[in-house]
Write an enzyme that holds these catalytic residues in place. Structure first.
Site, short mmCIF file in Angstrom:
data_model
loop_
_atom_site.label_atom_id
_atom_site.label_comp_id
_atom_site.label_asym_id
_atom_site.label_seq_id
_atom_site.Cartn_x
_atom_site.Cartn_y
_atom_site.Cartn_z
N TYR A 41 0.85 2.72 14.20
CA TYR A 41 1.48 2.48 13.48
C TYR A 41 0.03 4.28 12.42
O TYR A 41 0.51 5.01 11.75
CB TYR A 41 1.99 2.32 12.23
CG TYR A 41 1.57 1.08 11.45
CD1 TYR A 41 0.75 1.41 10.81
CD2 TYR A 41 1.62 -0.08 11.71
CE1 TYR A 41 -0.03 0.64 9.64
CE2 TYR A 41 1.24 -0.92 11.21
CZ TYR A 41 0.01 -0.93 9.67
OH TYR A 41 -0.02 -1.87 8.98
N LYS A 42 -0.91 4.55 12.06
CA LYS A 42 -1.91 4.71 11.79
C LYS A 42 -2.32 6.45 12.77
O LYS A 42 -1.58 7.16 12.96
CB LYS A 42 -2.99 4.27 11.57
CG LYS A 42 -2.90 2.83 10.61
CD LYS A 42 -4.29 2.10 10.09
CE LYS A 42 -3.99 0.76 9.51
NZ LYS A 42 -3.86 0.51 7.73
N ARG A 73 -8.53 7.30 -0.63
CA ARG A 73 -8.90 8.07 0.64
C ARG A 73 -8.35 9.03 1.46
O ARG A 73 -6.60 9.66 0.70
CB ARG A 73 -8.05 6.60 1.23
CG ARG A 73 -8.86 5.55 0.63
CD ARG A 73 -9.09 4.47 2.05
NE ARG A 73 -7.36 4.30 2.44
CZ ARG A 73 -7.05 3.63 3.13
NH1 ARG A 73 -7.44 2.61 4.22
NH2 ARG A 73 -5.43 3.59 3.41
N PHE A 101 -9.76 -5.45 6.09
CA PHE A 101 -8.30 -5.43 5.39
C PHE A 101 -8.42 -7.06 4.50
O PHE A 101 -8.76 -7.98 5.32
CB PHE A 101 -7.56 -4.96 6.06
CG PHE A 101 -6.29 -4.92 5.64
CD1 PHE A 101 -5.97 -3.45 4.95
CD2 PHE A 101 -5.63 -5.67 6.01
CE1 PHE A 101 -4.90 -3.20 4.28
CE2 PHE A 101 -3.93 -4.96 5.41
CZ PHE A 101 -4.02 -3.95 4.23
N ASP A 123 -11.09 -5.52 15.07
CA ASP A 123 -10.23 -5.11 14.36
C ASP A 123 -9.93 -3.46 14.32
O ASP A 123 -11.11 -3.00 13.90
CB ASP A 123 -10.35 -5.74 13.26
CG ASP A 123 -8.93 -5.39 12.26
OD1 ASP A 123 -8.00 -4.21 12.53
OD2 ASP A 123 -7.56 -6.07 11.19
#
Lengths: 394, 394
Positions: free
Chosen positions: B222-223, B368, B128, B197
């Site tokens: 938050y995922k 996705r 990312f 990560d």
């Protein structure tokens, strides 16, 4: 000596004439408690709970990921624009993100880059410790030297080596206000930038960043702005520096085109470049809701009431607390906090809290009573002083 | 070719036999929506709204400043301990604070200090973008050089100059999982530290930080951890490094004795030194509540279901999406996200969302579909593929 009954009548008269008295009803405060710690954690505006519940249910739950493009992504700048008038900033210079500590780091590193060829950072020697800790770490990374100087001495101490000076607008221990215009001008004469810590002034008294020529500022939103415990902080960058402001926490949220997922960071135009990671929406929108209490509040009236509350504290103390030492100046060079010196401050504050008078203490010997003009009453000020008197005569 | 009706029956049978099916009821999800973006924003557990309301009303409003000493101050480490088992970490190594971007900055600067005399930072070239942006800024401050290398090449590319390598555990575009044990061992052979990560793996599949010898890690909540939009991130520091971990954001919250208000920072013992500023309590306690959904979840069962959901996606795609290209590997070297290549990904995803199938797209050409084992159903997977088919045959 004035009788306590006279002071009771005086407090009642002052409360009856208070132009901000109606604001008290907007806060969720136990009427049995006299709350004097809005300088550390502001009281919750009543409507915040409902608004936060709606964010969770409708925006997070109902709209799910779609909410990011329906207002969430831009919230840091949008909420910053709501804080701007409270700090005397024209639009485009305030963003809400991260904590005060993190924003201080951004601002200090950026300041050293804005003012190259100078190797010194001055830090207000009486400021909240974090400011000095962060400055030390910035210096370690950038090769600068940190020197601690009391705010009053900044004009004489700033010199050709000084890149930036970090000053607390209101001293967190004594409640004294420093003269932003005068100190900023003196720093500019020395070729240094002025970075202001507004934690203890924003929301308590008028702040004039643009008019005083301040370069950078940071502040927290959980004290007099009532944003909630640990609510995100804000960063101010004067328009003149925005194009050259290069902060080190180059997370994707401050990138010019974050959703393009490009390999190289390029700072966003304007104040959005002060962002780092994904904004913390629950806290940010709780703060957004909390800011509603400022609608229609005249900042001059706010200041006048804050000074009057403090003045009434002094008057009560003069009558009832024989020989007490108060560290806060009596003039208008004070914020909205009264600091009473007490050899046994930790225990005294615990006893006050037990009696429903909630302030806090700062080591070694200061009792702090925050006066929040939006909800503190003159009657509560009298209660604080009489309770303190009861504890002293035991 | 299998008829769609057969796949419907197959999905129903798989859902009926799903050992995690009961978990779906714990989430507040519109039954008309098929949600596939838990890899970007997890769905809200139903009880979070009520818990957050109680925090605002009782802890903030009712107890006011007293709440800081009644559990708030220690919350970053306490909530970190709840995340630890989900990343294979023994107690004392995980703290919740700040954003992923900010925690990456802390971890990278600390890593360069833990491994002095080396001047290079390797960054996963496919990670990312934030990871690379932050690495570039760390390098600017510390004098290191950043080199971008694909994860598979890290073993051959890491050398005597490499201080640390930053790798995304699951590739956010393709959904491929990198072998943490193998890559960490290879980096250690080269004398480099491994910083992982975990944003796209924590909560989706078992992570084994301790067992693989990982040095440092960061991840978002938050995922797949469903902590809420922009919920605070976490930082992992392996026990062996804790005493020497020196992060640059030395805010008061990471100090050994913050309320003593001392002039010089001294890092707190243990993982609490990973803190920076005042913790953001509303977000942190929403996350705390959200973590309840993990009670009793066996991580092996989680992984098995995630792989099975993906396997069923492939099966549906093979039957219904003639010639579609899927970027996600078919083997067990995948996380819980399926990435379908589509030349017109932005428009296709918009059309899917209009039809109640919510995923996201990543430029230039990837759709996705996140598969959250706690709430995604096989029936929804079939719905995603059939809806995609409808769009393709128009």
């Amino acid at each position: 000596m004035t009788a306590v009954t006279d002071l009771v009548a005086e407090a009642a008269a002052l409360d009856a004439a208070d132009p901000l008295a109606h604001k008290r009803n907007e806060f969720d405060l136990d009427p049995g408690i006299a709350y004097f710690d809005g300088n550390s954690l502001g009281a919750p505006p009543k409507h915040v709970a409902g608004r936060l519940a709606a964010v969770v249910r409708e925006e997070w739950g109902g709209r799910l990921i779609r909410s990011w493009s329906e207002g969430w992504w831009e919230a840091p700048v949008r909420v910053g624009e709501r804080i701007a008038p409270l700090v005397g900033a024209a639009p485009g210079q305030v963003v809400v993100a991260d904590s005060t500590s993190v924003d201080l780091f951004k601002a200090l590193v950026a300041a050293t880059r804005l003012n190259p060829g100078r190797d010194e950072i001055l830090v207000d020697a009486d400021t909240f410790p974090t400011d000095g800790y962060i400055a030390d770490e910035v210096a370690r990374l950038t090769g600068h030297t940190v020197r601690r100087v009391v705010a009053e001495d900044m004009p004489s101490e700033a010199g050709e080596r000084t890149a930036v000076a970090l000053i607390n607008h209101v001293d967190y221990v004594t409640g004294r206000v420093h003269d932003m215009a005068e100190l900023t001008a003196a720093l500019h004469r020395a070729g240094a930038l002025a970075l202001w810590d507004l934690c203890h002034s924003v929301g308590a008294l008028p702040v004039e960043l643009d008019a005083t020529g301040a370069d950078l500022a940071v502040g927290c939103t959980y004290k007099f702005l009532n944003g909630g415990p640990g609510a995100p902080a804000f960063l101010y960058v004067a328009t003149k520096w925005l194009d050259r402001f290069e902060q080190p926490l180059a997370g994707w949220a401050g990138d010019r085109d974050p959703f393009a997922m490009r390999g190289a960071y390029e700072a966003h135009d304007g104040i959005a470049r002060g962002r780092a990671g994904t904004p913390d929406i629950l806290s940010l929108l709780a703060l957004d809701a909390a800011l509603d209490v400022w609608d229609g509040v005249d900042r001059a009236v706010l200041r006048e009431k804050g000074l009057a509350l403090g003045g009434f504290f002094f008057r009560c103390a003069d009558e009832l607390l024989d020989g007490a030492t108060i560290a806060t100046p009596r003039g208008t060079d004070r914020g909205h906090q009264i600091s009473v010196v007490d050899d046994d401050a930790a225990k005294t504050m615990a006893a006050l809290i037990e009696r429903g008078v909630i302030g806090d203490f700062r080591p070694p010997d200061v009792l702090r009573f925050g006066l929040a003009p939006l909800y503190t009453t003159y009657g509560e000020v009298l209660r604080a002083v009489t309770t303190l008197r009861e504890l002293r005569v035991r």
